[in-house]
Write an enzyme that holds these catalytic residues in place. Structure first.
Site, PDB file in Angstrom:
ATOM      1  N   SER A 147       0.872  -1.178   0.000  1.00  0.00           N
ATOM      2  CA  SER A 147       0.000   0.000   0.000  1.00  0.00           C
ATOM      3  C   SER A 147       0.908   1.226   0.000  1.00  0.00           C
ATOM      4  O   SER A 147       2.102   1.119   0.306  1.00  0.00           O
ATOM      5  CB  SER A 147      -0.833  -0.022   1.291  1.00  0.00           C
ATOM      6  OG  SER A 147      -1.439   1.218   1.528  1.00  0.00           O
ATOM      7  N   TYR A 160      -2.157  -1.008  11.169  1.00  0.00           N
ATOM      8  CA  TYR A 160      -2.303  -1.290   9.732  1.00  0.00           C
ATOM      9  C   TYR A 160      -0.992  -0.937   9.028  1.00  0.00           C
ATOM     10  O   TYR A 160      -0.486  -1.710   8.212  1.00  0.00           O
ATOM     11  CB  TYR A 160      -3.472  -0.501   9.141  1.00  0.00           C
ATOM     12  CG  TYR A 160      -3.630  -0.713   7.649  1.00  0.00           C
ATOM     13  CD1 TYR A 160      -4.076  -1.938   7.155  1.00  0.00           C
ATOM     14  CD2 TYR A 160      -3.308   0.289   6.738  1.00  0.00           C
ATOM     15  CE1 TYR A 160      -4.207  -2.145   5.788  1.00  0.00           C
ATOM     16  CE2 TYR A 160      -3.441   0.090   5.370  1.00  0.00           C
ATOM     17  CZ  TYR A 160      -3.895  -1.126   4.900  1.00  0.00           C
ATOM     18  OH  TYR A 160      -4.019  -1.334   3.535  1.00  0.00           O
TER      19      TYR A 160
END
Ligand SMILES: NC(=O)c1ccc[n+]([C@@H]2O[C@H](COP(=O)([O-])OP(=O)(O)OC[C@H]3O[C@@H](n4cnc5c(N)ncnc54)[C@H](OP(=O)(O)O)[C@@H]3O)[C@@H](O)[C@H]2O)c1
Length: 292
Positions: A147, A160
């Protein structure tokens, strides 16, 4: 038209679903990991008639050893000459103030986003190697979903980012270890993608806000509200999941893919800013966007 076999996790929704459909249209036989039979049936039903038969749903919760073993046994039975690509897509977000995130919640996230990804990868290596052995000169692919959050840590989702930084580090080290075996490890790193991930993030933030104790530092509440507003904007401004699916399709069609691919203008711009701005300035920009 490719006829090789691939395995993807988290194919019930979003990026995994789009990628499974796209790769099946490209001619691959796609073993599509889902956690409920109904999601597998819905995925096959969503495919055009010409490619539906190439989607094979498999029950695959990446935190379950028995699921990993059974899914790979089914892949091997279908493709005794080996697995061309594993796409580790399954993952989720965990929102809230770091201070009020419990170790149990953090472990659950890491079990899927990092440990499960690694466990499935390890178990799939013999099948990926077998593909390379049976196709002289070819490479097999192991694609991990990183990401922009693998490069930049933003507040209110600390674990995360810890998991996505870990995915990038793991991918880079794995790439070196597996390179001589003809297995190319790649991290595909999207920016904001319009999937269920964003409403789930909003729900997580709302839950985090509701759970804040009355005496919590006030910036936790105002900061999370700012991220909540940003997540709302991302829902209309992000890239479609098909953009990631197409990128993964191109990675699979490339003999020697690069270590990482960013997807989305937002991801590319953020990375450029991080590279070129002095760190203190870049961090000030992040804080101005996500904290109050
Ligand atoms: N959307 C974004 O903006 C964005 C940006 C960068 C990176 N990513 C990454 O892209 C990947 C896919 O996200 P998405 O946007 O497509 O979100 P999504 O629509 O929420 O999809 C997440 C998928 O992961 C599955 N999953 C969760 N835990 C699992 C487990 N333990 N075992 C197997 N599958 C599991 C979910 O299955 P269930 O339906 O059964 O829960 C679902 O299929 C994630 O790794 C995410 O971190 C997303």
């Amino acid at each position: 038209m490719r006829s090789d076999t691939v395995l993807i996790t988290g194919a019930s929704t979003g990026i995994g679903r789009s990628t499974a459909l796209h790769l099946a249209e490209q001619g691959y036989t796609v073993f599509a990991g889902v956690r409920r039979d109904a999601d597998g049936a819905a995925l096959v039903a969503a495919a055009p008639a010409a490619s539906a038969a190439r989607i094979v749903p498999v029950l695959l919760d990446v935190t379950r050893e028995d699921h990993i073993r059974d899914a790979l046994a089914r892949v091997e039975a279908h493709a005794p000459d080996g697995l061309y690509a594993l796409i580790n897509n399954a993952g989720f977000n965990l929102n809230g103030a770091f201070e009020y995130t419990t170790e149990a919640e953090a472990r659950t996230l890491m079990e899927t986003n990092v440990v499960g990804l690694a466990a499935l990868s390890r178990a799939a290596l013999p099948l990926l190697r077998r593909y390379v052995a049976g196709h002289p000169g070819a490479t097999a692919k192991l694609v991990n979903l990183g990401s922009i959050g693998s490069f930049v840590g933003i507040p209110w989702e600390a674990y995360y980012h810890a998991s996505k930084f870990a995915v990038l580090g793991l991918s880079e080290a794995m790439r070196h270890e597996l390179w001589p075996q003809g297995i190319r490890v790649v991290a595909v790193c999207p920016g904001g993608i319009v999937t269920d991930f964003l409403p789930k993030t909003q729900a997580g933030l709302n839950a985090g806000l509701a759970a804040l104790p009355a005496d919590a530092p006030p910036n936790y509440r105002t900061g999370m509200q700012k991220l909540l507003a940003m997540a709302g904007k991302a829902s209309s401004m992000g890239s479609p999941p098909e953009a990631v699916a197409k990128r993964i399709g191109k990675v699979l069609a490339t003999a020697q893919p690069r270590m990482r691919y960013m997807v989305g203008v937002d991801a590319r711009i953020t990375l450029v800013l991080q590279r070129w701005l002095p760190e203190a300035w870049f961090h000030a920009v992040i804080r101005s966007q996500f904290t109050a």
